[in-house]
Motif scaffolding. Structure first.
Motif, PDB file in Angstrom:
ATOM      1  N   ILE A 112      48.505  51.046  42.294  1.00 42.84           N
ATOM      2  CA  ILE A 112      48.814  51.643  43.675  1.00 42.84           C
ATOM      3  C   ILE A 112      49.754  52.868  43.414  1.00 42.84           C
ATOM      4  O   ILE A 112      49.506  54.186  43.793  1.00 42.84           O
ATOM      5  CB  ILE A 112      49.849  50.659  44.552  1.00 42.84           C
ATOM      6  N   LEU A 113      50.631  52.605  42.282  1.00 39.58           N
ATOM      7  CA  LEU A 113      51.562  53.986  41.998  1.00 39.58           C
ATOM      8  C   LEU A 113      50.670  55.026  41.500  1.00 39.58           C
ATOM      9  O   LEU A 113      51.291  56.223  41.796  1.00 39.58           O
ATOM     10  CB  LEU A 113      52.733  53.464  41.116  1.00 39.58           C
ATOM     11  N   HIS A 114      49.829  54.723  40.555  1.00 40.13           N
ATOM     12  CA  HIS A 114      48.910  55.497  39.927  1.00 40.13           C
ATOM     13  C   HIS A 114      48.255  56.568  40.897  1.00 40.13           C
ATOM     14  O   HIS A 114      48.246  57.704  40.755  1.00 40.13           O
ATOM     15  CB  HIS A 114      47.840  54.883  39.148  1.00 40.13           C
ATOM     16  N   VAL A 115      47.469  55.803  42.079  1.00 44.07           N
ATOM     17  CA  VAL A 115      46.651  56.427  42.811  1.00 44.07           C
ATOM     18  C   VAL A 115      47.655  57.425  43.918  1.00 44.07           C
ATOM     19  O   VAL A 115      47.282  58.609  44.186  1.00 44.07           O
ATOM     20  CB  VAL A 115      46.064  55.487  43.934  1.00 44.07           C
ATOM     21  N   LEU A 116      48.989  56.889  44.027  1.00 50.22           N
ATOM     22  CA  LEU A 116      49.744  57.716  45.086  1.00 50.22           C
ATOM     23  C   LEU A 116      50.234  58.845  44.376  1.00 50.22           C
ATOM     24  O   LEU A 116      50.128  60.061  44.951  1.00 50.22           O
ATOM     25  CB  LEU A 116      50.898  56.951  45.586  1.00 50.22           C
ATOM     26  N   HIS A 117      50.586  58.594  42.777  1.00 50.48           N
ATOM     27  CA  HIS A 117      50.885  59.827  42.180  1.00 50.48           C
ATOM     28  C   HIS A 117      49.714  60.845  41.956  1.00 50.48           C
ATOM     29  O   HIS A 117      50.300  62.116  42.493  1.00 50.48           O
ATOM     30  CB  HIS A 117      51.273  59.329  40.846  1.00 50.48           C
ATOM     31  N   GLN A 118      48.631  60.249  41.964  1.00 51.46           N
ATOM     32  CA  GLN A 118      47.353  61.415  41.675  1.00 51.46           C
ATOM     33  C   GLN A 118      47.175  62.113  42.913  1.00 51.46           C
ATOM     34  O   GLN A 118      46.626  63.228  43.090  1.00 51.46           O
ATOM     35  CB  GLN A 118      46.235  60.578  41.339  1.00 51.46           C
ATOM     36  N   ASP A 157      54.640  60.883  48.035  1.00 51.98           N
ATOM     37  CA  ASP A 157      55.866  60.745  47.323  1.00 51.98           C
ATOM     38  C   ASP A 157      56.465  58.967  47.761  1.00 51.98           C
ATOM     39  O   ASP A 157      56.073  58.694  48.795  1.00 51.98           O
ATOM     40  CB  ASP A 157      56.964  61.364  48.129  1.00 51.98           C
ATOM     41  N   CYS A 158      56.775  58.454  46.705  1.00 51.98           N
ATOM     42  CA  CYS A 158      57.199  57.183  47.074  1.00 51.98           C
ATOM     43  C   CYS A 158      58.161  56.597  45.954  1.00 51.98           C
ATOM     44  O   CYS A 158      58.223  57.124  44.943  1.00 51.98           O
ATOM     45  CB  CYS A 158      56.109  56.008  47.070  1.00 51.98           C
ATOM     46  N   ASP A 159      59.161  55.697  46.393  1.00 53.10           N
ATOM     47  CA  ASP A 159      60.005  54.647  45.671  1.00 53.10           C
ATOM     48  C   ASP A 159      59.429  53.762  44.782  1.00 53.10           C
ATOM     49  O   ASP A 159      58.293  53.365  45.595  1.00 53.10           O
ATOM     50  CB  ASP A 159      61.430  54.619  46.201  1.00 53.10           C
ATOM     51  N   TYR A 160      59.818  53.217  43.973  1.00 57.17           N
ATOM     52  CA  TYR A 160      59.218  51.802  43.429  1.00 57.17           C
ATOM     53  C   TYR A 160      59.870  50.962  42.643  1.00 57.17           C
ATOM     54  O   TYR A 160      61.140  51.401  42.255  1.00 57.17           O
ATOM     55  CB  TYR A 160      57.913  52.502  42.775  1.00 57.17           C
ATOM     56  N   LEU A 161      59.786  49.864  42.583  1.00 54.48           N
ATOM     57  CA  LEU A 161      60.054  48.821  41.583  1.00 54.48           C
ATOM     58  C   LEU A 161      58.891  48.124  40.996  1.00 54.48           C
ATOM     59  O   LEU A 161      58.214  47.443  41.745  1.00 54.48           O
ATOM     60  CB  LEU A 161      61.021  47.601  42.448  1.00 54.48           C
ATOM     61  N   VAL A 162      58.681  48.140  39.783  1.00 54.51           N
ATOM     62  CA  VAL A 162      57.583  47.635  38.981  1.00 54.51           C
ATOM     63  C   VAL A 162      58.111  46.903  37.801  1.00 54.51           C
ATOM     64  O   VAL A 162      59.262  47.375  37.127  1.00 54.51           O
ATOM     65  CB  VAL A 162      56.412  48.912  38.478  1.00 54.51           C
ATOM     66  N   GLY A 163      57.176  46.135  37.277  1.00 55.08           N
ATOM     67  CA  GLY A 163      57.833  45.041  36.259  1.00 55.08           C
ATOM     68  C   GLY A 163      57.369  45.333  34.970  1.00 55.08           C
ATOM     69  O   GLY A 163      57.454  44.545  34.018  1.00 55.08           O
ATOM     70  N   ALA A 164      56.880  46.427  34.631  1.00 57.59           N
ATOM     71  CA  ALA A 164      56.526  46.925  33.392  1.00 57.59           C
ATOM     72  C   ALA A 164      56.788  48.778  33.222  1.00 57.59           C
ATOM     73  O   ALA A 164      56.567  49.247  34.291  1.00 57.59           O
ATOM     74  CB  ALA A 164      54.940  46.642  33.169  1.00 57.59           C
ATOM     75  N   GLN A 165      56.986  49.146  32.293  1.00 57.88           N
ATOM     76  CA  GLN A 165      57.013  50.581  31.794  1.00 57.88           C
ATOM     77  C   GLN A 165      55.524  51.078  31.922  1.00 57.88           C
ATOM     78  O   GLN A 165      54.649  50.577  31.445  1.00 57.88           O
ATOM     79  CB  GLN A 165      57.766  51.022  30.378  1.00 57.88           C
ATOM     80  N   ASP A 216      38.937  59.233  47.626  1.00 57.66           N
ATOM     81  CA  ASP A 216      40.341  59.593  46.927  1.00 57.66           C
ATOM     82  C   ASP A 216      40.747  58.536  46.134  1.00 57.66           C
ATOM     83  O   ASP A 216      41.146  58.991  44.801  1.00 57.66           O
ATOM     84  CB  ASP A 216      41.311  60.223  47.981  1.00 57.66           C
ATOM     85  N   PHE A 217      40.632  57.287  46.499  1.00 56.00           N
ATOM     86  CA  PHE A 217      41.264  56.235  45.703  1.00 56.00           C
ATOM     87  C   PHE A 217      40.506  56.155  44.553  1.00 56.00           C
ATOM     88  O   PHE A 217      40.776  56.102  43.469  1.00 56.00           O
ATOM     89  CB  PHE A 217      41.089  54.935  46.517  1.00 56.00           C
ATOM     90  N   TYR A 218      39.080  56.130  44.623  1.00 56.41           N
ATOM     91  CA  TYR A 218      38.038  55.954  43.413  1.00 56.41           C
ATOM     92  C   TYR A 218      38.588  56.981  42.332  1.00 56.41           C
ATOM     93  O   TYR A 218      38.323  56.681  41.241  1.00 56.41           O
ATOM     94  CB  TYR A 218      36.732  55.778  44.195  1.00 56.41           C
ATOM     95  N   LYS A 219      38.521  58.383  42.825  1.00 62.01           N
ATOM     96  CA  LYS A 219      38.764  59.479  41.976  1.00 62.01           C
ATOM     97  C   LYS A 219      39.982  59.257  41.197  1.00 62.01           C
ATOM     98  O   LYS A 219      39.891  59.536  40.016  1.00 62.01           O
ATOM     99  CB  LYS A 219      38.849  60.846  42.876  1.00 62.01           C
ATOM    100  N   ALA A 220      40.863  58.702  41.777  1.00 60.34           N
ATOM    101  CA  ALA A 220      42.222  58.592  41.016  1.00 60.34           C
ATOM    102  C   ALA A 220      42.099  57.377  40.078  1.00 60.34           C
ATOM    103  O   ALA A 220      42.797  57.140  38.911  1.00 60.34           O
ATOM    104  CB  ALA A 220      43.468  58.247  42.024  1.00 60.34           C
ATOM    105  N   ILE A 221      41.634  56.296  40.327  1.00 61.00           N
ATOM    106  CA  ILE A 221      41.577  54.896  39.834  1.00 61.00           C
ATOM    107  C   ILE A 221      40.953  55.096  38.501  1.00 61.00           C
ATOM    108  O   ILE A 221      40.978  54.283  37.718  1.00 61.00           O
ATOM    109  CB  ILE A 221      41.374  53.805  40.741  1.00 61.00           C
ATOM    110  N   SER A 222      39.876  56.026  38.624  1.00 61.55           N
ATOM    111  CA  SER A 222      39.206  56.191  37.462  1.00 61.55           C
ATOM    112  C   SER A 222      39.729  56.501  36.207  1.00 61.55           C
ATOM    113  O   SER A 222      39.351  56.148  34.896  1.00 61.55           O
ATOM    114  CB  SER A 222      38.082  57.239  37.608  1.00 61.55           C
TER     115      SER A 222
END
Length: 454
Positions: free
Chosen positions: A121-127, A131-139, A294-300
């Motif tokens: 989700i973060l990757h797609v939003l970034h691409q 703008d979003c804040d986040y908390l994720v369990g890995a670098q 747009d999701f598919y383009k980013a997730i690739s």
């Protein structure tokens, strides 16, 4: 704001400390041990405690908030002083909610796949420049910290695990976030030290449904029978639900290709569990205004989260991957994914029994068939780790019987395991290393480099 962290060295805690520091808060902290990478990262921001240990003098009336980490104990002298002064004490999930209560909160829950779905989700939003804040369990690649908190971002993406919030707050973390948009990836019993029965564990997910806000949205994996039953039997939904399953795909020459309404799309990740994770992430991104195209383009271009089917090294005849998998459901999904991606190659899968649940004698039988798809399955555990966790002893034979497949070999000495791997023939064979630790000191990159020379 003046904030003090009790147990600042934790993975989530030090990232939250850095995020608040970047937001302009005055941040202090203490801990009785700080390891890498937390130590260097705190030092880089001037947040590393001057001395190691607990000191009640760190606690004073000018503090606006105390954030209490799971590593601290209920009798911690700083916590006692904070209570005496009547200071506001938060667990970190409580404080995450406090910082995001005026935002749209997206909470990713489930027994497996949380970090990967959050990262997708973060990757797609970034691409897509959302703008979003986040908390994720890995670098994650492209992200400085595992926590981001700002004033302006309208959305916060939160990985919501079901483990306890703090030593004085025994509620699961994901109960505290009050999701507007939520996703559940599946239910597979874990954390036996906290949730002693499967029914008790499932109940935590029912409570999570109760916390979803009015007019909210829940995406859920309808291929998980326990989760499907829970959602379909939920009696008073005040939110919309949408199930997801496995998208159409094909695997050729070690490459997974998604078959979408917009055409074929080659992916960097693989495995049916990751494809289901991808489908769930897509539904959440749709709710945030991202079209399928747009999701598919980013997730690739998504390469995965750290330690989640992460490529270590490889050549034209051998690849080595590592994964955080340690619970039965994760072992089963990850091992099957590797075998399906490279069906013509022999697969040696090695896993470490390392967590409280995995080393618990009464939980062992949950591993029945968990690595059956590997050509050879190696299970490692350390008797000293069992003693340290104050658990009843287990034997090599008990472990072999619990996994209940003919391909199992059990090791209790990491050097012997490493020597065994080095002695194998790696022509047209792959290695999968699965652990929340490192098999008591095995350097995965060094091991892979030696195997690939053979």
């Amino acid at each position: 704001m003046n904030v003090h962290f009790i147990s600042i060295g934790g993975s989530a805690m030090h990232n939250l400390a850095i995020a608040l520091h970047k937001k302009g808060y005055k941040v202090t902290g203490s801990d009785d041990e700080v390891f890498e990478p937390s130590k260097s990262r705190l030092a880089a921001h001037g947040l590393l405690p001057d001395s190691i240990g607990w000191n009640p003098d760190n606690i004073h009336a000018d503090l606006d908030a105390i954030i209490l980490g799971m590593h601290a104990r209920a009798e911690n002298p700083e916590l006692i002083k904070a209570k005496e002064l009547g200071l506001k004490i938060y667990s970190y999930p409580e404080y995450i909610y406090e910082q995001s209560k005026n935002k749209t909160r997206v909470v990713i829950g489930g027994s497996h796949g949380k970090t990967t779905i959050t990262a997708m989700i973060l990757h797609v939003l970034h691409q897509n420049n959302i703008d979003c804040d986040y908390l994720v369990g890995a670098q994650l690649a492209g992200f400085d910290t595992m926590v981001r908190i700002t004033e302006k971002a309208p959305v916060m993406i939160i990985e919501g695990d079901e483990y306890l919030s703090s030593p004085i707050d025994r509620r699961p973390k994901f109960h505290l976030y009050k999701a507007n948009l939520a996703i559940l990836s599946g239910i597979a019993w874990d954390h036996i030290n906290v949730f002693p029965t499967f029914a008790n564990y499932v109940e935590q997910f029912k409570i999570f449904l109760d916390t979803i806000q009015p007019n909210g949205f829940l995406a859920y994996c309808e291929l998980d029978p326990e989760l499907k039953k829970l959602v379909e039997n939920y009696s008073h939904p005040i939110f919309k639900t949408q199930g997801y399953g496995l998208p159409e795909f094909k695997v050729e020459n070690g490459i997974t290709t998604l078959l979408t309404e917009n055409g074929e799309l080659k992916l960097e990740v693989f495995g049916e569990h990751n494809l289901m994770n991808l489908n769930g992430a897509r539904l959440i991104c749709n709710q945030l205004g991202v079209s399928n195209a747009d999701f598919y383009k980013a997730i690739s271009s998504f390469k995965g989260a750290a330690k989640r089917l992460e490529f270590v090294d490889g050549n034209e005849k051998t690849v080595v991957y590592k994964d955080f998998a340690h619970s039965p459901s994760k072992l089963k999904a990850t091992t099957a994914a590797m075998k399906a991606q490279f069906p013509q190659r022999r697969l040696i899968a090695a896993m470490e029994l390392h967590t409280f649940s995995s080393l618990n004698k009464s939980f062992l039988n949950e591993y029945d068939g968990a690595m059956a798809t590997a050509d050879e399955a190696l299970v490692y555990f350390n008797h000293h780790t069992i003693e340290h966790k104050k658990l009843d002893p287990i034997t090599e034979e008990q472990v072999k019987q619990a996994f209940n497949s003919d391909n199992i070999k059990v090791f209790t000495n990491s050097q012997e395991l490493e020597q065994y791997l080095l002695a194998q023939t790696w022509d047209n064979a792959n290695l999968l290393l699965m652990s929340s630790g490192n098999f008591d000191g095995i350097d995965f990159k060094d091991l892979a480099a030696h195997l690939l020379k053979k």
